[in-house]
Enzyme design. Structure first.
Site: not given
Ligand code: DQA
Length: 149
Positions: A10-11, A18, A23, A74, A77, A98, A100, A107
Site C-alpha cells: 500500500p501507498n 509521497r 521515501y 515491500n 504498512a 524484505e 523498506h 522511525r
Molecule cells: C515502508 C516503511 C513502512 O513503515 C511504511 O508504512 C511504508 C513504506 C518503507 O519502504 O520504508 O509504507 O515499507
C-alpha cells in the site's frame, strides 16, 4: 535463469511524490525498471506488481508459488500489521527478501515490528530505491547457495 517477483504494498504507487523527505524522489516505475534491468544483469527475470489491497498481495504470493523462485517484498504498512501476509509467505515456502526504503528501526516504535521478518530470509532497509537492487543481489546469492547445498 531464475525468476523473481518484486511485490510492493500500500501507498508505494505514490513513490516519488509521497513524503519525498522519507521515501525519496524515485517513482515506483523507476524502481521497477531498475529491478528489471538489474535482474537481467544478474540472471533473474523480474516481474513487478503493486497493490493497495492485502488480499491481492496474498493472492500474488500464492500465485508466485508456481511461477517464481523468490520474492522481493515491500509490504508497506502491512509489514507491521499483517499476520495474513506472514502466513501466506510461510505457506508458499518461497524465499522472501524484505525491503523498506526507509530505516524502519530509526522511525516510530510501531514500525520496529515486522511480521514479514519472521518468515523472510532477511531484511534490507534504509537504502532508498537502491535497497531493491541489494535485495535482488541477496536473493540471487540465496538461490545460488540453495542450489549448491
Ligand atoms: C515502508 C516503511 C513502512 O513503515 C511504511 O508504512 C511504508 C513504506 C518503507 O519502504 O520504508 O509504507 O515499507
Amino acid at each position: 535463469m531464475h525468476k523473481a517477483l518484486i511485490l510492493n504494498g500500500p501507498n508505494l504507487n505514490l513513490l516519488g511524490t509521497r513524503q519525498p523527505e522519507v521515501y525519496g524522489n524515485t517513482t515506483l516505475e523507476m524502481v521497477e525498471n531498475l529491478c528489471v534491468s538489474h535482474g537481467a544483469s544478474i540472471g533473474i527475470e523480474v516481474s513487478c506488481l503493486q497493490s493497495n489491497h492485502e488480499g491481492a498481495l496474498i493472492d500474488a504470493i500464492h500465485a508466485a508459488r508456481s511461477e517464481q523462485d523468490g520474492i522481493v517484498l515491500n509490504a508497506g504498512a502491512f509489514t507491521h500489521t499483517s499476520i495474513a501476509l506472514m502466513d501466506a509467505i510461510a505457506s508458499v515456502e518461497l524465499p522472501v527478501i524484505e525491503v523498506h526504503l526507509s530505516n524502519i528501526h530509526a522511525r516510530e516504535s510501531f514500525r520496529h515490528v515486522s511480521y514479514i521478518s519472521k518468515v523472510a530470509v532477511g531484511q534490507i532497509c534504509g537504502f532508498g530505491a537502491q535497497g531493491y537492487v541489494l535485495a535482488l543481489d541477496a536473493l540471487s546469492a540465496h538461490l545460488k547457495s540453495e542450489s549448491t547445498a
